[in-house]
Design a protein around this motif. Structure first.
Motif, PDB file in Angstrom:
ATOM      1  N   ILE A  59      -9.601   7.985 -13.865  1.00 30.27           N
ATOM      2  CA  ILE A  59      -8.393   8.823 -13.845  1.00 30.27           C
ATOM      3  C   ILE A  59      -7.577   8.626 -15.124  1.00 30.27           C
ATOM      4  O   ILE A  59      -6.843   9.507 -15.539  1.00 30.27           O
ATOM      5  CB  ILE A  59      -7.537   8.524 -12.585  1.00 30.27           C
ATOM      6  N   GLU A  60      -7.715   7.469 -15.775  1.00 31.15           N
ATOM      7  CA  GLU A  60      -6.910   7.200 -16.979  1.00 31.15           C
ATOM      8  C   GLU A  60      -7.358   8.016 -18.189  1.00 31.15           C
ATOM      9  O   GLU A  60      -6.716   7.997 -19.226  1.00 31.15           O
ATOM     10  CB  GLU A  60      -6.892   5.710 -17.312  1.00 31.15           C
ATOM     11  N   THR A 109       1.414   3.049 -25.168  1.00 29.08           N
ATOM     12  CA  THR A 109       1.982   3.357 -23.859  1.00 29.08           C
ATOM     13  C   THR A 109       1.160   4.374 -23.070  1.00 29.08           C
ATOM     14  O   THR A 109       1.688   5.052 -22.198  1.00 29.08           O
ATOM     15  CB  THR A 109       3.436   3.851 -24.002  1.00 29.08           C
ATOM     16  N   ASN A 110      -0.106   4.508 -23.406  1.00 32.13           N
ATOM     17  CA  ASN A 110      -1.037   5.139 -22.467  1.00 32.13           C
ATOM     18  C   ASN A 110      -2.383   4.436 -22.617  1.00 32.13           C
ATOM     19  O   ASN A 110      -2.659   3.831 -23.653  1.00 32.13           O
ATOM     20  CB  ASN A 110      -1.112   6.664 -22.651  1.00 32.13           C
ATOM     21  N   LEU A 143       2.628  -1.692 -10.555  1.00 30.00           N
ATOM     22  CA  LEU A 143       3.629  -0.632 -10.666  1.00 30.00           C
ATOM     23  C   LEU A 143       5.029  -1.109 -10.305  1.00 30.00           C
ATOM     24  O   LEU A 143       5.966  -0.308 -10.288  1.00 30.00           O
ATOM     25  CB  LEU A 143       3.230   0.616  -9.858  1.00 30.00           C
ATOM     26  N   ARG A 161      -2.420   0.689 -16.037  1.00 29.11           N
ATOM     27  CA  ARG A 161      -1.515   1.589 -16.769  1.00 29.11           C
ATOM     28  C   ARG A 161      -0.511   0.805 -17.595  1.00 29.11           C
ATOM     29  O   ARG A 161       0.094  -0.152 -17.112  1.00 29.11           O
ATOM     30  CB  ARG A 161      -0.770   2.510 -15.791  1.00 29.11           C
ATOM     31  N   PHE A 197       2.003   2.543 -19.182  1.00 32.13           N
ATOM     32  CA  PHE A 197       3.068   3.518 -19.415  1.00 32.13           C
ATOM     33  C   PHE A 197       4.402   2.809 -19.606  1.00 32.13           C
ATOM     34  O   PHE A 197       4.617   1.712 -19.088  1.00 32.13           O
ATOM     35  CB  PHE A 197       3.201   4.448 -18.211  1.00 32.13           C
ATOM     36  N   GLU A 198       5.308   3.465 -20.304  1.00 32.26           N
ATOM     37  CA  GLU A 198       6.669   2.930 -20.453  1.00 32.26           C
ATOM     38  C   GLU A 198       7.238   2.596 -19.080  1.00 32.26           C
ATOM     39  O   GLU A 198       7.187   3.423 -18.166  1.00 32.26           O
ATOM     40  CB  GLU A 198       7.584   3.988 -21.090  1.00 32.26           C
ATOM     41  N   GLY A 199       7.754   1.390 -18.940  1.00 33.66           N
ATOM     42  CA  GLY A 199       8.446   1.020 -17.707  1.00 33.66           C
ATOM     43  C   GLY A 199       7.558   0.821 -16.492  1.00 33.66           C
ATOM     44  O   GLY A 199       8.051   0.575 -15.403  1.00 33.66           O
ATOM     45  N   ARG A 200       6.265   0.931 -16.670  1.00 31.63           N
ATOM     46  CA  ARG A 200       5.353   0.847 -15.530  1.00 31.63           C
ATOM     47  C   ARG A 200       5.514  -0.484 -14.775  1.00 31.63           C
ATOM     48  O   ARG A 200       5.521  -0.533 -13.571  1.00 31.63           O
ATOM     49  CB  ARG A 200       3.911   1.008 -16.029  1.00 31.63           C
TER      50      ARG A 200
END
Lengths: 465, 202
Positions: free
Chosen positions: A225-226, A293-294, A411, A430, A432-435
């Motif tokens: 999925i990533e 960030t990904n 998460l 993940r 991601f920012e803030g994940r």
């Protein structure tokens, strides 16, 4: 007539009907649910005045929101507690089996399904969670859905889905000694980019995949999925059958023989065609780390962050924004960067083999001062096994602590949050920012690379520890 | 049950020229603890929109009074990552009727369609034109016509068509709901279930 891919075989056998110029009505064999994406779906059923189509095909366990300490006590955080209670109430009212908090079969839904033998080849599996792709490792069609679709699957045991295109990713060759399946998938995503698989269902094949254990295969499919793919899958083989046999909900007796006969037919025919094919050489793959960030922003740990000129002009603003968030500069060397936190766990790398490889790597070393490490098993069964095998003792001798199962800092919906500005080497999926908490800076890696960082307090090639 | 009907929309736009906007940015995980669909619009892009004290960050587009409208225009690969439908509820809850981008993640696309928010996929070139039109004039308007499947920049008249499958188009135009459709074929599903290979007791 041309042959069929594995994906086609399973998909076509589950189509109740095709809507002209629209999606297919796909029958769902197994529907996993958890506390975060299901309450509004049950509410929808109530508003419509309808019941669950077949509660026996649905299984629930709370995982996203739960604490990883003191699970025998009521959940302190009120909203989290309410959500978990709501799941229990919804399951009781609808006659759905639930593995409740701190009970022997509970844990992260994508760890629990496979370890109980509930996930089997040839099935269609959905869950309101994008990492449902994990179950594709067994040769099933498994994908994440939204809450409207959770409601749809509860109400009708079907979902409306356009059929995805088919992609083959083949990885041949031999892996280096400390190169794990996590490194392989991070490498593939770095080549494919975070949107490179959108619209496709991926079949992973090749000798490097064949030689993997089931748990390693799950890590690969988990992260399909990533790259935006609808899901990933691997044709079942003897490794798959051996893993399933004897598990709690595995077929038994005559049914086992029938099942294996059927499962053996689940492979891509020689003359089948894919819409896209990619080939990678396992020998090219080294331990990987992400710097951005990904999950597509990954690089070999021995390498450097790309320089700005090497990035597409149109993507340079997003690239710079990402590095700015991470506090990195283009061209920075990755090895040696200071880290603050280490998280080992999640549906990506929270299984017993992951804990085992982390424990083996830190054995005889001490956790670096100043590093906070959270080692979180994927399920109660994994936790139990880790205790029985002495992994817990090994961790404690080296200054680590084994927590209780849940999604945890992957998460950061529970208390396990990485503070703003801190660097975390994480075995999750993940960055991601803030994940992992507002302002947290995540670098994704394998359990071995996480171990090397935990011991040295900086990004360290696991071959050098 | 039904979703809001979507026919034609003429509106100014909110530009967000960032690529790979993931659903963790659209709605951070700590806001997923609600058990209803209401209120998510207040936290749309929460970590980009508010500082730690909860005050609006001046440099974020949603806090810039020059930009408003029913359409968000975003960089390619919008809505990647988590399957959380809360992201679509946040977009819809903020009052947006459509998102325009050159690429959408699959799950977000389904989720937004199920909530009456139209994902409009345009070419990279057209997306660039929209961004530069907004840069020139924040009040420039776009027209999205679902029946004709076209998107038009009203300032220049430039037009592009977009894809949507016929079934979903019909649902959006009429406000139909997928579950109603499936409930109507429940008997077919019950019959189908009898033929599905099953090897373990359910």
């Amino acid at each position: 007539m041309k042959g069929k891919t594995l994906f086609d075989k399973i998909w076509d056998s589950h189509v109740v009907k095709s809507i002209p110029n629209g999606p297919d009505v796909l029958f769902v064999d197994r529907h996993y649910i958890h506390e975060v994406t299901s309450p509004q779906a049950f509410e929808g059923l109530r508003e419509r005045g309808i019941s669950v189509f077949n509660p026996k095909r649905v299984l629930a366990t709370p995982d996203h929101n739960i604490p990883t300490k003191n699970q025998h006590l009521p959940i302190k955080e009120e909203l989290s507690r309410l959500q978990v209670e709501k799941l229990e109430k919804n399951c009781a009212e609808n006659d759905i089996q639930i593995f409740g908090l701190n009970t022997p079969n509970s844990g992260i839904v994508h760890v629990v399904g496979p370890e109980l033998g509930l996930t089997q080849p040839g099935m269609t599996i959905v869950c309101g969670d994008s990492h449902t792709s994990t179950h594709g490792a067994f040769g099933s069609i498994a994908f994440g859905i939204g809450t409207s679709e959770v409601e749809m699957a509860l109400a009708t045991q079907c979902i409306l889905q356009p059929k995805a295109k088919r992609m083959l990713i083949k990885i041949d060759g031999e892996l280096g000694s400390v190169v794990t399946s996590k490194d392989i998938i991070l490498y593939i995503i770095s080549k494919m980019t975070t949107g490179g698989g959108t619209g496709y269902f991926i079949e992973f094949a090749g000798s490097a995949i064949r030689s993997m254990t089931m748990e390693a295969r799950m890590t690969v499919c988990n992260m399909s999925i990533e790259m935006g793919a609808r899901g990933g899958m691997i044709a079942p083989d003897q490794t798959t059958f051996d893993y399933i046999k004897g598990r709690k909900h595995a077929p038994t007796g005559e049914n086992w023989e029938r099942a294996v006969d059927y499962w053996k037919s689940l492979c891509t025919d020689d003359d089948a065609e894919f819409d896209k094919e990619f080939h990678f050489d396992a020998n090219d793959i080294e331990p990987m780390i992400t710097y951005g960030t990904n999950p597509g922003m990954g690089e070999k740990l021995s390498g450097s962050i790309p320089v700005l000129d090497s990035i597409d002009t149109a993507s340079q603003t997003s690239f710079s924004k990402s590095l700015n968030y991470m506090g990195f500069n283009p061209g920075d060397k990755l090895e040696g960067k200071q880290i603050d936190y280490v998280f080992v766990g999640s549906c990506t790398n929270g299984r017993i083999e992951d804990l085992r490889s982390f424990a083996n790597a830190i054995k005889g070393h001490k956790k670096a001062d100043g590093v906070v490490a959270w080692i979180v098993p994927g399920s109660k069964l994994v936790e139990k096994q880790a205790i029985e095998e002495g992994i817990k003792d090994t961790l404690e001798e080296a200054g680590f602590e084994l927590r209780q199962p849940g999604c945890s800092a992957c998460l950061a919906m529970n208390e396990d949050k990485i503070p703003a500005g801190k660097y975390s080497v994480s075995t999750s999926n993940r960055n991601f920012e803030g994940r992992q908490g507002p302002g947290a800076r995540t670098m994704l890696a394998s359990p071995l690379t996480a171990a090397a960082a935990a011991i040295t307090g900086k990004l360290t090639d696991p071959r050098k520890v | 049950m039904s979703i809001d009907k979507f026919t034609t929309l003429t509106t100014t736009m909110i530009p967000l020229p960032i690529e790979n906007v993931d659903t963790d940015q659209i709605i951070p995980a700590r806001f997923l603890k609600a058990t209803t669909k209401e209120g998510f619009g207040d936290n749309l892009f929460a970590d980009w929109r508010y500082d730690k004290a909860g005050n609006p960050k001046k440099d974020f587009v949603l806090n810039n009074p020059n930009y408003s409208g029913d359409v968000l225009v975003a960089g390619k690969n919008f809505g990647s990552g988590s399957s959380r439908e809360h992201a679509a509820w946040a977009v819809a809850g903020y009052g947006l009727k459509a998102v325009v981008s050159s690429y959408f993640a699959d799950i977000f696309k389904n989720n937004s369609l199920n909530n009456g928010v139209l994902p409009v996929q345009v070419s990279d070139e057209f997306l660039k034109k929209i961004f530069s039109a907004i840069e020139k004039d924040a009040k420039t308007q776009i027209e999205i016509n679902l029946e004709n499947q076209t998107v038009t920049l009203l300032s220049t008249g430039e037009k592009e068509s977009f894809e949507i499958n016929g079934y979903k188009k019909n649902c959006m135009l009429n406000g139909f709901d997928d579950i109603d459709y499936l409930l109507n074929i429940k008997e077919e599903i019950t019959e189908f279930e009898k033929k599905v290979p099953t090897f373990s007791a359910l």
